[in-house]
Design a protein around this motif. Structure first.
Motif, mmCIF file in Angstrom:
data_model
loop_
_atom_site.group_PDB
_atom_site.id
_atom_site.type_symbol
_atom_site.label_atom_id
_atom_site.label_comp_id
_atom_site.label_asym_id
_atom_site.label_seq_id
_atom_site.Cartn_x
_atom_site.Cartn_y
_atom_site.Cartn_z
ATOM 1 N N VAL A 1 0.829 -1.208 0.000
ATOM 2 C CA VAL A 1 0.000 0.000 0.000
ATOM 3 C C VAL A 1 0.864 1.258 0.000
ATOM 4 C CG1 VAL A 1 -2.025 -1.045 1.104
ATOM 5 C CG2 VAL A 1 -0.148 -0.196 2.533
ATOM 6 N N PRO A 2 0.293 2.394 -0.458
ATOM 7 C CA PRO A 2 1.074 3.629 -0.512
ATOM 8 C C PRO A 2 1.532 4.121 0.858
ATOM 9 C CG PRO A 2 -0.901 3.796 -1.866
ATOM 10 C CD PRO A 2 -1.034 2.543 -1.067
ATOM 11 N N ASP A 3 0.675 3.974 1.867
ATOM 12 C CA ASP A 3 0.980 4.494 3.202
ATOM 13 C C ASP A 3 0.650 3.422 4.242
ATOM 14 O OD1 ASP A 3 1.150 5.834 5.621
ATOM 15 O OD2 ASP A 3 0.313 7.706 4.841
ATOM 16 N N PRO A 4 1.629 2.591 4.594
ATOM 17 C CA PRO A 4 1.368 1.503 5.542
ATOM 18 C C PRO A 4 0.785 1.973 6.873
ATOM 19 C CG PRO A 4 3.489 1.168 4.488
ATOM 20 C CD PRO A 4 3.017 2.543 4.086
ATOM 21 N N ALA A 5 1.159 3.163 7.320
ATOM 22 C CA ALA A 5 0.649 3.668 8.607
ATOM 23 C C ALA A 5 -0.868 3.827 8.568
ATOM 24 C CB ALA A 5 1.324 4.986 8.965
ATOM 25 N N LYS A 6 -1.387 4.297 7.431
ATOM 26 C CA LYS A 6 -2.835 4.475 7.314
ATOM 27 C C LYS A 6 -3.568 3.134 7.291
ATOM 28 C CE LYS A 6 -2.872 9.012 5.058
ATOM 29 N NZ LYS A 6 -3.250 9.756 3.822
ATOM 30 N N THR A 7 -2.992 2.159 6.606
ATOM 31 C CA THR A 7 -3.586 0.817 6.584
ATOM 32 C C THR A 7 -3.539 0.196 7.976
ATOM 33 O OG1 THR A 7 -3.066 0.495 4.247
ATOM 34 C CG2 THR A 7 -3.392 -1.490 5.566
ATOM 35 N N SER A 8 -2.424 0.368 8.667
ATOM 36 C CA SER A 8 -2.310 -0.132 10.043
ATOM 37 C C SER A 8 -3.330 0.533 10.952
ATOM 38 C CB SER A 8 -0.900 0.108 10.578
ATOM 39 O OG SER A 8 0.051 -0.668 9.872
ATOM 40 N N ASP A 9 -3.530 1.835 10.762
ATOM 41 C CA ASP A 9 -4.524 2.556 11.567
ATOM 42 C C ASP A 9 -5.924 2.006 11.335
ATOM 43 O OD1 ASP A 9 -2.698 4.200 12.771
ATOM 44 O OD2 ASP A 9 -3.054 5.918 11.444
ATOM 45 N N PHE A 10 -6.230 1.658 10.093
ATOM 46 C CA PHE A 10 -7.537 1.083 9.771
ATOM 47 C C PHE A 10 -7.795 -0.169 10.607
ATOM 48 C CE2 PHE A 10 -9.494 -2.356 7.205
ATOM 49 C CZ PHE A 10 -10.791 -1.867 7.108
ATOM 50 N N PHE A 11 -6.845 -1.085 10.599
ATOM 51 C CA PHE A 11 -7.019 -2.324 11.355
ATOM 52 C C PHE A 11 -7.026 -2.078 12.865
ATOM 53 C CE2 PHE A 11 -5.345 -4.287 7.352
ATOM 54 C CZ PHE A 11 -6.426 -5.120 7.107
ATOM 55 N N ARG A 12 -6.232 -1.104 13.308
ATOM 56 C CA ARG A 12 -6.180 -0.822 14.744
ATOM 57 C C ARG A 12 -7.467 -0.168 15.236
ATOM 58 N NH1 ARG A 12 -5.236 3.742 17.284
ATOM 59 N NH2 ARG A 12 -4.423 4.749 15.391
ATOM 60 N N ILE A 13 -7.946 0.828 14.507
ATOM 61 C CA ILE A 13 -9.119 1.579 14.951
ATOM 62 C C ILE A 13 -10.397 0.751 14.817
ATOM 63 C CG2 ILE A 13 -10.547 3.617 14.472
ATOM 64 C CD1 ILE A 13 -7.892 4.995 13.541
ATOM 65 N N LEU A 14 -10.541 0.036 13.695
ATOM 66 C CA LEU A 14 -11.761 -0.733 13.472
ATOM 67 C C LEU A 14 -11.785 -2.032 14.272
ATOM 68 C CD1 LEU A 14 -14.453 -1.026 11.935
ATOM 69 C CD2 LEU A 14 -13.174 -2.189 10.117
ATOM 70 N N LEU A 15 -10.634 -2.707 14.368
ATOM 71 C CA LEU A 15 -10.614 -4.070 14.907
ATOM 72 C C LEU A 15 -9.712 -4.263 16.123
ATOM 73 C CD1 LEU A 15 -10.323 -5.640 11.389
ATOM 74 C CD2 LEU A 15 -12.339 -5.825 12.832
ATOM 75 N N ASP A 16 -8.966 -3.219 16.480
ATOM 76 C CA ASP A 16 -7.997 -3.309 17.576
ATOM 77 C C ASP A 16 -6.895 -4.322 17.264
ATOM 78 O OD1 ASP A 16 -6.993 -2.408 20.010
ATOM 79 O OD2 ASP A 16 -7.946 -4.028 21.148
ATOM 80 N N TRP A 17 -6.537 -4.433 15.977
ATOM 81 C CA TRP A 17 -5.422 -5.276 15.568
ATOM 82 C C TRP A 17 -4.172 -4.394 15.495
ATOM 83 C CZ3 TRP A 17 -7.785 -8.311 10.805
ATOM 84 C CH2 TRP A 17 -8.810 -9.154 11.272
ATOM 85 N N GLN A 18 -3.168 -4.750 16.256
ATOM 86 C CA GLN A 18 -1.963 -3.924 16.366
ATOM 87 C C GLN A 18 -0.890 -4.366 15.378
ATOM 88 O OE1 GLN A 18 -2.145 -1.330 18.527
ATOM 89 N NE2 GLN A 18 -4.187 -2.052 19.143
ATOM 90 N N THR A 19 -0.217 -3.380 14.779
ATOM 91 C CA THR A 19 0.882 -3.658 13.852
ATOM 92 C C THR A 19 2.215 -3.441 14.557
ATOM 93 O OG1 THR A 19 -0.452 -2.873 11.989
ATOM 94 C CG2 THR A 19 1.913 -3.070 11.625
ATOM 95 N N GLU A 20 3.097 -4.423 14.439
ATOM 96 C CA GLU A 20 4.457 -4.288 14.959
ATOM 97 C C GLU A 20 5.434 -4.686 13.867
ATOM 98 O OE1 GLU A 20 5.303 -6.110 18.677
ATOM 99 O OE2 GLU A 20 3.411 -5.464 19.604
ATOM 100 N N SER A 21 6.291 -3.742 13.490
ATOM 101 C CA SER A 21 7.298 -3.981 12.442
ATOM 102 C C SER A 21 6.671 -4.514 11.159
ATOM 103 C CB SER A 21 8.365 -4.962 12.942
ATOM 104 O OG SER A 21 8.985 -4.473 14.107
ATOM 105 N N GLY A 22 5.520 -3.935 10.785
ATOM 106 C CA GLY A 22 4.868 -4.295 9.536
ATOM 107 C C GLY A 22 4.085 -5.588 9.572
ATOM 108 N N VAL A 23 3.854 -6.125 10.760
ATOM 109 C CA VAL A 23 3.131 -7.395 10.889
ATOM 110 C C VAL A 23 2.006 -7.266 11.907
ATOM 111 C CG1 VAL A 23 3.298 -9.823 11.580
ATOM 112 C CG2 VAL A 23 5.145 -8.780 10.255
ATOM 113 N N ILE A 24 0.823 -7.747 11.534
ATOM 114 C CA ILE A 24 -0.288 -7.888 12.481
ATOM 115 C C ILE A 24 -0.404 -9.372 12.808
ATOM 116 C CG2 ILE A 24 -2.766 -7.630 12.867
ATOM 117 C CD1 ILE A 24 -2.756 -5.352 10.830
ATOM 118 N N GLN A 25 -0.087 -9.741 14.037
ATOM 119 C CA GLN A 25 -0.178 -11.141 14.458
ATOM 120 C C GLN A 25 -1.605 -11.424 14.895
ATOM 121 O OE1 GLN A 25 2.853 -13.031 14.304
ATOM 122 N NE2 GLN A 25 1.421 -14.765 14.333
#
Length: 295
Positions: free
Chosen positions: A154-178
């Motif tokens: 994706v163009p902006d990984p931070a924005k994609t990570s925010d989507f998963f974090r805000i909607l689903l509470d899935w946290q990204t660490e070093s480009g990975v959501i476990q």
């Protein structure tokens, strides 16, 4: 509960696709149906014997499909979990079937006929339970356990990570959501601003599993309140689905665990007929007449 539900792609040659995923990879052809958003396209589903969420990969069949161009946003690198002790079997199998691969520790990297990158990773997990094993050339104790990961470019990984974090509470660490001990998402920056063009082997969307319709409706309400780009919520017959475009432009689906693929075929005979969910049955003649010709 699995986090992945299924992943859906585009293919050009249906017979080649069926042979690869059933004969070579040992998956079951669980559903021969139609793309409900475009009744000219066949829609093929493969999975374990039950067609269980997390085991399923699907393809929209478009006979004259051109090449894909993966640029500013796309999904790629579909990873599968292998049971413990099956690595050497799969390595030998790929060699015997003349499939080129790259080996890296406990992983095998290779491509399907549409140049989709597949990754097989040996895990410490036991084989599939008996009622999920497919009657196939691949022995039951070596069969694929299910989807393990997919890669968001994706163009902006931070924005994609925010989507998963805000909607689903899935946290990204070093480009990975476990997601679980065996399931994860990779997110990285695309390296061009050129526009992606879908074609053969493109991943149309990835679907994550939701417990039931009540949970799906709550997620829909939350997504609307948070002002994400919600495309639609719809019944697919086999499951109910919510489609959202994450900020990078990739379609993400959330699909219920049921009712499953036995609403129009018995479990023992999944994939044997051209199946339509009940709400499309009265359009059968019209749908069959307008399917894309094979060539």
């Amino acid at each position: 509960m699995t986090y992945y539900h299924h992943v859906s792609l585009l293919t050009r040659h249906r017979e080649e696709n069926v042979a690869f995923y059933t004969e070579l990879l040992g998956l079951r052809f669980v559903k021969n149906t139609v793309n409900q958003d475009n009744h000219r396209m066949l829609h093929y589903y493969y999975g374990d014997f039950q067609g269980a969420p997390g085991s399923v990969i699907t393809f929209f069949v478009v006979p004259k499909l051109g090449n894909r161009y993966e640029n500013d946003h796309y999904l790629a690198e579909i990873e599968w979990s292998l049971p413990s002790g099956s690595f050497s079997y799969w390595k030998d199998r790929l060699e015997k079937k003349h499939i080129s691969y790259t080996e890296k520790e406990n992983q095998l990297f290779f491509t399907d006929p549409d140049d989709v990158i597949l990754i097989f990773t040996e895990t410490d997990q036991p084989p599939l339970s008996k009622n999920h094993k497919v009657s196939a050339e691949v022995p039951g104790d070596k069969q694929l356990l299910g989807l393990r990961s997919i890669h968001f470019h994706v163009p902006d990984p931070a924005k994609t990570s925010d989507f998963f974090r805000i909607l689903l509470d899935w946290q990204t660490e070093s480009g990975v959501i476990q997601l679980s001990s065996q399931e994860f998402i990779k997110i990285s920056a695309s390296d061009t601003t050129n526009i992606t063009r879908m074609g053969r082997g493109s991943v149309d969307h990835v679907a994550f599993a939701v417990k039931d319709e009540k949970a799906l409706k709550l997620l829909y309400k939350k997504a609307k309140e948070q002002q994400w780009t919600v495309e639609k919520i719809v019944s697919r017959g086999y499951f109910k689905s919510l489609y959202i475009r994450e900020p990078g432009g990739i379609r993400v689906e959330f699909a219920t665990m049921g009712p499953g693929f036995t609403i129009d075929e018995e479990l023992a005979h999944l994939g044997e007929s051209f199946a339509l969910p009940p709400f499309l049955e009265n359009q059968r003649a019209e749908i069959e007449n307008q399917l894309y010709p094979e060539n």
